[in-house]
Design a protein around this motif. Structure first.
Motif, PDB file in Angstrom:
ATOM      1  N   LYS A 151       0.944  -1.355  -0.033  1.00 35.02           N
ATOM      2  CA  LYS A 151      -0.117   0.199  -0.104  1.00 35.02           C
ATOM      3  C   LYS A 151       0.932   1.184  -0.061  1.00 35.02           C
ATOM      4  O   LYS A 151       0.668   2.208  -0.781  1.00 35.02           O
ATOM      5  N   GLU A 152       1.899   1.198   0.708  1.00 34.59           N
ATOM      6  CA  GLU A 152       2.986   2.355   0.800  1.00 34.59           C
ATOM      7  C   GLU A 152       3.445   2.435  -0.497  1.00 34.59           C
ATOM      8  O   GLU A 152       3.652   3.850  -1.034  1.00 34.59           O
ATOM      9  N   GLU A 153       3.900   1.368  -1.070  1.00 39.14           N
ATOM     10  CA  GLU A 153       4.499   1.752  -2.469  1.00 39.14           C
ATOM     11  C   GLU A 153       3.528   1.998  -3.360  1.00 39.14           C
ATOM     12  O   GLU A 153       4.039   2.784  -4.321  1.00 39.14           O
ATOM     13  N   THR A 164      -8.911   4.690  -2.114  1.00 40.74           N
ATOM     14  CA  THR A 164      -8.300   5.226  -0.656  1.00 40.74           C
ATOM     15  C   THR A 164      -6.887   5.497  -0.654  1.00 40.74           C
ATOM     16  O   THR A 164      -6.366   6.253  -0.108  1.00 40.74           O
ATOM     17  N   LEU A 165      -6.180   4.679  -1.699  1.00 40.95           N
ATOM     18  CA  LEU A 165      -4.629   4.972  -1.823  1.00 40.95           C
ATOM     19  C   LEU A 165      -4.342   6.246  -2.381  1.00 40.95           C
ATOM     20  O   LEU A 165      -3.545   6.882  -2.205  1.00 40.95           O
ATOM     21  N   VAL A 166      -5.039   6.329  -3.682  1.00 37.71           N
ATOM     22  CA  VAL A 166      -4.779   7.524  -4.498  1.00 37.71           C
ATOM     23  C   VAL A 166      -5.361   8.814  -3.676  1.00 37.71           C
ATOM     24  O   VAL A 166      -4.735   9.703  -3.745  1.00 37.71           O
ATOM     25  N   LYS A 223     -11.718  14.031  -5.589  1.00 31.06           N
ATOM     26  CA  LYS A 223     -12.430  13.534  -4.607  1.00 31.06           C
ATOM     27  C   LYS A 223     -13.987  13.102  -5.284  1.00 31.06           C
ATOM     28  O   LYS A 223     -14.352  11.909  -4.847  1.00 31.06           O
ATOM     29  N   PRO A 224     -14.491  13.899  -5.795  1.00 30.73           N
ATOM     30  CA  PRO A 224     -15.755  13.397  -6.493  1.00 30.73           C
ATOM     31  C   PRO A 224     -15.944  12.002  -7.170  1.00 30.73           C
ATOM     32  O   PRO A 224     -17.177  11.415  -7.082  1.00 30.73           O
ATOM     33  N   GLY A 256     -16.490   3.282  -6.930  1.00 29.42           N
ATOM     34  CA  GLY A 256     -16.414   2.332  -7.731  1.00 29.42           C
ATOM     35  C   GLY A 256     -14.983   1.789  -7.739  1.00 29.42           C
ATOM     36  O   GLY A 256     -14.103   2.221  -6.939  1.00 29.42           O
ATOM     37  N   MET A 257     -14.790   1.187  -8.916  1.00 27.22           N
ATOM     38  CA  MET A 257     -13.533   0.562  -9.310  1.00 27.22           C
ATOM     39  C   MET A 257     -12.834   1.646 -10.444  1.00 27.22           C
ATOM     40  O   MET A 257     -13.187   1.589 -11.396  1.00 27.22           O
TER      41      MET A 257
END
Length: 227
Positions: free
Chosen positions: A54-56, A103-105, A118-119, A123-124
């Motif tokens: 996740k950090e990567e 969440t990571l972005v 953010k909007p 979804g994916m």
């Protein structure tokens, strides 16, 4: 000397010695199976690996944001690995496609001008990082791919350009931005034409004016270098 009096049967073919000395304080305690390994250690390792990945990913997103002109989300639910590979091969070298959790972005863009994205954090999403001023040329390959593969539902979910958020219904404005060649033509036309044409260029939107000035500077540099 410790004496073994008898052995207890187990569900396997093995048997284990029962010692009075080892079970005097708690006769209900049995020896641990020699092949038994606690799961907690494996879970801890997997958790650490997951956290590292996740950090990567967050770091990769931050690196892609450097010198980035536009960041767009694409709904990729249903797309296959083969389709992703095909799409990547059709993108310009200055455009990168990355699959990452919202969440990571979001963590990577927090506190930056890209936070306006953010909007579309639903979804994916696959993420398109454009490292060029040629925005239409960067978006066109996916539009073509989308039509060829009949992926109407896999549309752009949003984008940020110059700090402003563009929803799916506003992408036409991004896809019709003037190219560098068109800006050169506009510049040359205004210089050769009447003064009113120059005034019209100056009164154009700020972005067009900036791009015209950049093109003019580049033109002067090229002319100076050729002499």
């Amino acid at each position: 000397m410790e004496a073994t009096f008898f052995t207890l049967p187990s569900s396997t073919s093995h048997s284990y010695p029962f010692s009075l000395k080892s079970h005097f304080n708690n006769p209900l305690t049995f020896p641990t199976h020699p092949h038994f390994k606690p799961k907690s250690k494996n879970l801890t390792i997997r958790s650490a690996i997951s956290r590292t990945k996740k950090e990567e990913t967050v770091e990769t997103v931050k690196q892609q944001l450097e010198d980035c002109y536009l960041l767009a989300g694409i709904g990729y639910k249903g797309l296959t690995v083969k389709q992703f590979q095909e799409l990547r091969s059709q993108l310009p070298d200055t455009t990168k496609l990355l699959v990452a959790k919202n969440t990571l972005v979001l963590k990577a863009i927090e506190g930056t001008k890209w936070e306006a994205l953010k909007p579309c954090m639903k979804g994916m999403n696959a993420w398109l990082f454009v490292h060029s001023e040629e925005i239409p040329a960067a978006l066109k390959p996916y539009r073509t791919f989308q039509k060829e593969k009949k992926l109407e539902e896999n549309d752009f979910t949003g984008a940020v350009f110059e700090g402003k958020f563009y929803g799916p219904e506003e992408f036409k404005a991004l896809e019709t931005l003037p190219t560098r060649a068109e800006i050169y033509a506009q510049l040359l036309g205004s210089l050769k034409g009447p003064a009113s044409a120059v005034v019209g260029t100056i009164q154009a939107p700020a972005r067009n004016l900036v791009m015209v000035l950049k093109a003019y500077v580049k033109k002067l540099e090229e002319e100076g270098g050729s002499q």
